[in-house]
Design an enzyme around this catalytic site. Structure first.
Site, PDB file in Angstrom:
ATOM      1  N   SER A 159       0.412  -7.138  15.317  1.00 15.41           N
ATOM      2  CA  SER A 159      -0.056  -6.421  13.905  1.00 15.41           C
ATOM      3  C   SER A 159      -0.210  -7.586  13.005  1.00 15.41           C
ATOM      4  CB  SER A 159       0.942  -5.387  13.520  1.00 15.41           C
ATOM      5  OG  SER A 159       0.660  -4.986  12.246  1.00 15.41           O
ATOM      6  N   TYR A 188       9.338  -2.897  10.838  1.00 16.24           N
ATOM      7  CA  TYR A 188       7.839  -2.647  11.621  1.00 16.24           C
ATOM      8  C   TYR A 188       7.315  -4.295  12.202  1.00 16.24           C
ATOM      9  CZ  TYR A 188       3.187  -1.865  13.298  1.00 16.24           C
ATOM     10  OH  TYR A 188       1.922  -1.900  14.063  1.00 16.24           O
TER      11      TYR A 188
END
Length: 335
Positions: free
Chosen positions: A127, A152
């Site tokens: 990501s 995350y």
């Protein structure tokens, strides 16, 4: 190829699988169909795949160690596209254990399955969040990513480190893909485009964080899916120019790579909202709010390494992509 696609009922998983099936690959898709958002959307995505004879679906959680061991041993996949994960920066502030279970435990099960069953290439979702507190733009794979600002992001950086370990110890070719703000038809309901479009069409106010002073490298789903397949077709390899005395985070002396996949054309959040207004034919009422915890003010992908490695460069203009999403939204929800 015979390809395992995890998170196959997800936004990216469905689009990647469509490309693989269209060119004749066999796709074995797994997904746990959890309720992080409406499972009906996931089932409807699956329905677009199940009519293809080369597709097989199995409801399975990547965090289930025994089930994953059994799957890998039985199917003997040539390649793996690992897209299953607990997504969302903000949700990680309230339910951190979901990220450990899916993104850490689940990824370990994927690595072990690949290691013990001679998988030729593992491509996995990282990501743009891994860049964290880095303010040097555009973000490059050669930059340091030691300062994540959400759990995350930390799990995605951990995935890259874990992958490198397996590439080093077991010669497993691994490629991590840092996705930049993916949007488009069949997108996730928790993402800005979906939330904004829904609210605008229902004449409700939209929440605009950091008072609108945000920049995102919005990347259209077709570009993301094509990028994944291009990467899948060229397995990671050791970089002959890698210098262990001055290590480069983007590569290694083992079969390990990471790449950005972004549009390389950052857009101001207010301009993004204007594109939605143009596509819907309505003007948004905005509620300006401070920056949320775990969020960053700007993202911008340097995709030169992706282009050099594959010859592919994302490039769908924002107004075209937003228009295609809004049309899909109207059709899907009969608005």
């Amino acid at each position: 190829m015979k390809v395992l696609v995890t998170g196959v009922a997800g936004f990216i998983g469905m689009h990647v699988s469509q490309i693989l099936l269209a060119r004749g690959d066999t796709v074995h898709g797994i997904d746990n169909l959890n309720n992080y958002y409406d499972p009906q959307l996931k089932r409807d995505r699956l329905a677009r795949l199940t009519s293809n004879q080369g597709f097989r679906f199995e409801k399975l959680d990547v965090a289930d160690r025994q089930a994953m061991e059994k799957l890998f041993a039985a199917e003997r996949f040539e390649s793996v596209v690992h897209l299953a994960a607990q997504a969302g920066v903000r949700y990680s502030l309230v339910n951190p254990h979901a990220y450990i279970d899916s993104n850490i435990v689940g990824f370990t099960n994927i690595l072990e399955g690949c290691r013990h069953n001679k998988v030729q290439h593992l491509v996995y979702a990282s990501s743009s969040s891994v860049y964290g507190g880095n303010t040097r733009l555009p973000f490059s794979e050669h930059h340091n990513i030691d300062h994540p600002v959400s759990l995350y992001a930390a799990t995605k950086k951990a995935n890259e480190l874990m992958a490198h370990t397996y590439s080093h110890l077991f010669g497993l070719p691994t490629t991590g893909l840092r996705f930049f703000t993916v949007y488009g038809p069949w997108g996730r309901p928790d993402m800005a485009l979906f939330l904004f479009t829904k609210a605008i069409l229902e004449n409700r106010t939209i929440d605009v964080f950091n008072h609108g002073d945000m920049v995102r490298d919005f990347t259209f789903i077709d570009d993301i899916a094509q990028g994944v397949v291009h990467i899948l077709d060229r397995a990671a390899s050791a970089d002959p120019e890698y210098d262990a005395a001055a290590p480069d985070p983007a590569c290694s002396n083992v079969p390990y790579r990471v790449f950005n996949i972004g549009n390389n054309d950052p857009v101001q959040l207010m301009s993004f909202i204007e594109a939605i207004e143009a596509a819907t034919g309505r003007v948004a009422t905005k509620n300006l709010l401070p920056l949320q915890d775990g969020d960053v003010p700007a993202t911008f992908a340097d995709v030169s390494e992706l282009t050099r490695w594959t010859g592919f460069t994302p490039g769908t203009p924002i107004r075209e992509g937003v228009g295609r999403f809004v049309q899909w939204y109207r059709d899907y929800f009969k608005v």
